[in-house]
Design a protein around this motif. Sequence first.
Motif, PDB file in Angstrom:
ATOM      1  N   ARG A 267     -17.764   0.315   6.610  1.00  0.00           N
ATOM      2  CA  ARG A 267     -17.954   1.096   5.376  1.00  0.00           C
ATOM      3  C   ARG A 267     -17.272   0.368   4.234  1.00  0.00           C
ATOM      4  N   GLU A 268     -17.577   0.784   3.024  1.00  0.00           N
ATOM      5  CA  GLU A 268     -16.965   0.161   1.840  1.00  0.00           C
ATOM      6  C   GLU A 268     -15.526   0.656   1.699  1.00  0.00           C
ATOM      7  N   THR A 269     -14.586  -0.272   1.622  1.00  0.00           N
ATOM      8  CA  THR A 269     -13.193   0.119   1.423  1.00  0.00           C
ATOM      9  C   THR A 269     -12.551  -0.816   0.397  1.00  0.00           C
ATOM     10  N   ASP A 270     -11.514  -0.325  -0.252  1.00  0.00           N
ATOM     11  CA  ASP A 270     -10.735  -1.157  -1.174  1.00  0.00           C
ATOM     12  C   ASP A 270      -9.414  -1.570  -0.539  1.00  0.00           C
ATOM     13  N   VAL A 271      -8.990  -0.797   0.451  1.00  0.00           N
ATOM     14  CA  VAL A 271      -7.714  -1.077   1.122  1.00  0.00           C
ATOM     15  C   VAL A 271      -7.920  -0.978   2.629  1.00  0.00           C
ATOM     16  N   LEU A 272      -7.385  -1.950   3.359  1.00  0.00           N
ATOM     17  CA  LEU A 272      -7.398  -1.871   4.823  1.00  0.00           C
ATOM     18  C   LEU A 272      -5.955  -1.805   5.305  1.00  0.00           C
ATOM     19  N   ILE A 273      -5.671  -0.829   6.157  1.00  0.00           N
ATOM     20  CA  ILE A 273      -4.341  -0.716   6.748  1.00  0.00           C
ATOM     21  C   ILE A 273      -4.527  -0.894   8.248  1.00  0.00           C
ATOM     22  N   LEU A 274      -4.006  -1.990   8.759  1.00  0.00           N
ATOM     23  CA  LEU A 274      -4.286  -2.370  10.141  1.00  0.00           C
ATOM     24  C   LEU A 274      -2.967  -2.499  10.896  1.00  0.00           C
ATOM     25  N   ASP A 275      -2.814  -1.691  11.945  1.00  0.00           N
ATOM     26  CA  ASP A 275      -1.563  -1.693  12.703  1.00  0.00           C
ATOM     27  C   ASP A 275      -1.802  -2.442  14.014  1.00  0.00           C
TER      28      ASP A 275
ATOM     29  N   ALA B  56     -12.564 -11.930   6.622  1.00  0.00           N
ATOM     30  CA  ALA B  56     -12.843 -12.964   5.606  1.00  0.00           C
ATOM     31  C   ALA B  56     -13.956 -12.511   4.669  1.00  0.00           C
ATOM     32  N   GLU B  57     -14.961 -11.790   5.220  1.00  0.00           N
ATOM     33  CA  GLU B  57     -16.100 -11.359   4.400  1.00  0.00           C
ATOM     34  C   GLU B  57     -15.683 -10.404   3.290  1.00  0.00           C
ATOM     35  N   ARG B  58     -14.569  -9.694   3.492  1.00  0.00           N
ATOM     36  CA  ARG B  58     -14.158  -8.746   2.450  1.00  0.00           C
ATOM     37  C   ARG B  58     -12.811  -9.126   1.838  1.00  0.00           C
ATOM     38  N   ALA B  59     -12.374 -10.363   2.133  1.00  0.00           N
ATOM     39  CA  ALA B  59     -11.028 -10.771   1.701  1.00  0.00           C
ATOM     40  C   ALA B  59     -10.878 -10.753   0.185  1.00  0.00           C
ATOM     41  N   GLU B  60     -11.945 -11.078  -0.543  1.00  0.00           N
ATOM     42  CA  GLU B  60     -11.826 -11.182  -2.005  1.00  0.00           C
ATOM     43  C   GLU B  60     -11.641  -9.836  -2.681  1.00  0.00           C
ATOM     44  N   ARG B  61     -12.218  -8.814  -2.090  1.00  0.00           N
ATOM     45  CA  ARG B  61     -12.249  -7.530  -2.807  1.00  0.00           C
ATOM     46  C   ARG B  61     -11.383  -6.449  -2.165  1.00  0.00           C
ATOM     47  N   THR B  62     -10.777  -6.737  -1.015  1.00  0.00           N
ATOM     48  CA  THR B  62     -10.051  -5.684  -0.305  1.00  0.00           C
ATOM     49  C   THR B  62      -8.591  -6.078  -0.112  1.00  0.00           C
ATOM     50  N   SER B  63      -7.685  -5.149  -0.447  1.00  0.00           N
ATOM     51  CA  SER B  63      -6.266  -5.379  -0.154  1.00  0.00           C
ATOM     52  C   SER B  63      -6.053  -5.058   1.320  1.00  0.00           C
ATOM     53  N   MET B  64      -5.202  -5.836   1.973  1.00  0.00           N
ATOM     54  CA  MET B  64      -4.959  -5.596   3.392  1.00  0.00           C
ATOM     55  C   MET B  64      -3.471  -5.547   3.668  1.00  0.00           C
ATOM     56  N   LEU B  65      -3.088  -4.552   4.444  1.00  0.00           N
ATOM     57  CA  LEU B  65      -1.716  -4.459   4.929  1.00  0.00           C
ATOM     58  C   LEU B  65      -1.813  -4.507   6.449  1.00  0.00           C
ATOM     59  N   ILE B  66      -1.303  -5.582   7.024  1.00  0.00           N
ATOM     60  CA  ILE B  66      -1.460  -5.787   8.464  1.00  0.00           C
ATOM     61  C   ILE B  66      -0.077  -5.717   9.105  1.00  0.00           C
ATOM     62  N   SER B  67       0.097  -4.699   9.948  1.00  0.00           N
ATOM     63  CA  SER B  67       1.412  -4.475  10.531  1.00  0.00           C
ATOM     64  C   SER B  67       1.518  -5.109  11.908  1.00  0.00           C
ATOM     65  N   SER B  68       2.679  -5.670  12.180  1.00  0.00           N
ATOM     66  CA  SER B  68       2.926  -6.230  13.515  1.00  0.00           C
ATOM     67  C   SER B  68       4.429  -6.333  13.706  1.00  0.00           C
ATOM     68  N   HIS B  69       4.856  -6.267  14.959  1.00  0.00           N
ATOM     69  CA  HIS B  69       6.290  -6.483  15.155  1.00  0.00           C
ATOM     70  C   HIS B  69       6.590  -7.967  15.323  1.00  0.00           C
ATOM     71  N   ARG B  70       5.519  -8.796  15.392  1.00  0.00           N
ATOM     72  CA  ARG B  70       5.723 -10.249  15.502  1.00  0.00           C
ATOM     73  C   ARG B  70       4.967 -10.948  14.379  1.00  0.00           C
ATOM     74  N   LEU B  71       5.687 -11.772  13.637  1.00  0.00           N
ATOM     75  CA  LEU B  71       5.074 -12.474  12.520  1.00  0.00           C
ATOM     76  C   LEU B  71       4.002 -13.455  12.993  1.00  0.00           C
ATOM     77  N   ASP B  72       4.234 -14.128  14.146  1.00  0.00           N
ATOM     78  CA  ASP B  72       3.272 -15.143  14.589  1.00  0.00           C
ATOM     79  C   ASP B  72       1.904 -14.537  14.902  1.00  0.00           C
ATOM     80  N   GLU B  73       1.859 -13.232  15.155  1.00  0.00           N
ATOM     81  CA  GLU B  73       0.589 -12.574  15.445  1.00  0.00           C
ATOM     82  C   GLU B  73      -0.299 -12.500  14.204  1.00  0.00           C
ATOM     83  N   VAL B  74       0.336 -12.412  13.046  1.00  0.00           N
ATOM     84  CA  VAL B  74      -0.438 -12.121  11.844  1.00  0.00           C
ATOM     85  C   VAL B  74      -0.259 -13.157  10.731  1.00  0.00           C
ATOM     86  N   ALA B  75       0.628 -14.128  10.949  1.00  0.00           N
ATOM     87  CA  ALA B  75       0.979 -15.063   9.874  1.00  0.00           C
ATOM     88  C   ALA B  75      -0.246 -15.753   9.295  1.00  0.00           C
TER      89      ALA B  75
END
Lengths: 295, 300
Positions: free
Chosen positions: A152-160, A179-198
């Motif tokens: 769906r169309e979103t402006d913010v993605l919150i991914l845990d 990547a397809e929505r990287a230009e227009r969507t803010s993303m907050l990606i949560s992880s307890h390990r930085l290497d998972e999401v860096a």
Amino acid sequence: MIGATAGDVRVSGLSKAFRGTRVLDGVDLAIEPGERVALVGANGAGKTTLIRCLLGQYTHEGDVSLGGLAPRSARSQVLQRVGFVPQLPPPLKMPVPVLLDFASAVCGSPRERMCEVSVRLGLAPDSLGRRPFAKLSGGQKQKLLIAVALGRETDVLILDEPAANLDPDARAVFFELLAERAERTSMLISSHRLDEVAALVHRVVELDRGKVALDDRIADSGSLAVRLACRIELARPEEAAARALRAWGLREEAGGRVFEGTLAGPDRLRFLGTVSRYSALISSLELRQAPREDA
Amino acid sequence: MSDEALLAERPATASGSAEPTDGSALRDLWLVAKLDVAESLRARWFAVYSVVFGGIVALLFAFAVTESRILGFLGLSRLLVTYIQICMAILPIFVLVTTVRSVAGDREAGVFEYLLALPVSLGGWYWGRLVGRFAVVFLPVFAAMAAGTGWAVLQEIPVPWHLFGLYTAFLAALAWCFLGIGMLVSSIARSVDVAQGAAFVIWLVLVLFLDLILLGVMVQERVAPETAVAFALANPLQVFRTGAMLLFDPELVLLGPSAFVILDAFGRTGYLAWTLGYPAAIGTLCAALGFRWFRRHDLP
């Protein structure tokens, strides 16, 4: 808020306490539209509480706004533009089609769009019949939850920890979808390990005991959709190493001494972490940016 | 999307409250009710619940309750009287425990965290769950009674349709009452254990005030009959019990002297209306208080 842009996330002086224990303590955070931020921290650092405040689920001190609107007081309007993938899939007993129908109806997005995302991730919802969501495997649940969030169309993605249960192929598709929505969507990606999401983000915010301990930009991680051609030669065949490399989707050749295939670019750090366990066996390792394969 | 466009899609209320003013809250209510029914139909408690009430009717037929005679009641009237008494004993605790277990359990298991991250209004969510849950707790009870009545029609046993209609309405009011109480408890309690404990205590207090405490207080404190009757009239279980009794004992002989107070104050029709209206009002009030709490506090 006048002048706010869709995708703007603003947190100011956010505090939250449970039975006298302060879990968030004056958190300030601003995420610009199109920015990808890793939210990292140890267990109990306050990541989940911050996410729940952003989703309008907790009362709190301080201000929170998404696209200029407070999620607590204008939750329907805000959540209409927010996609969320939880860390642990909820134990929903409802059949998969009922979940998809519900999600598409409340989100105002065609169910087919969610199904398309799910199919791209390697899971055809129709093939599940009327199986209850709770009876699916961890990977299947994760794919469906991602499909609901990204279909769906979103402006913010919150991914845990969104990719924790995905196989390498599905992870690669998931990174393409981001990547397809990287230009227009803010993303907050949560992880307890930085290497998972860096490799997915431009910026890292670390929480420690409810405070922002680090807020730093990281070197451009390149495109989310980049693919890497990989070739590894082992000094001798070794079953444990072969099993680990096969799990990454690499083809076995030369009697178990050579492994070849492609990897998702953002997965390189994770992959090297796996390979490091067998470093004594490796006689040659090559990672090369590959031209994108057409589906 | 700009704010203007975003607001045009789902306009906020003037006060900026969580509840949209367009038809989306009603749409959400309907969607959530359907979702709750779909969830409940797959739950073990629902299977047990349906089997219990269906089993009661089957047992009443198997033990030929329609053939026995009491207070002049015979046939389906006798069966319905017995069924309604059994329902009074088990329906409230069933409704309370299953409601708090599933609602508080959903909160604990992370279901709220996920489903309330979707753009569903809180009003639509809360009242939709209440409506869906009412359907799943009331329909098995009604279906068992209707199946028994259907069987009686096939067997050419006379059916007291007025009793059937009133009992249906009484059961609906009783189910709604305890559903509302269950939703209030589920909204306030933060864990399944606390919610279940609170639900059990509420049920126990209401049961004890049916006879034991009520009689004890009357005997020991020598309270005025009006006071004791006021207590009885405030207890939805006692209201239901007396109302059901009134249908086969119009003078309330079984109730003793309290009957005079009740019949003088209400009359037969008035008390039947009280039996329907009071539990329904209690359920609605509790549900409304629960919603107020739910909306103002942490959701998951």
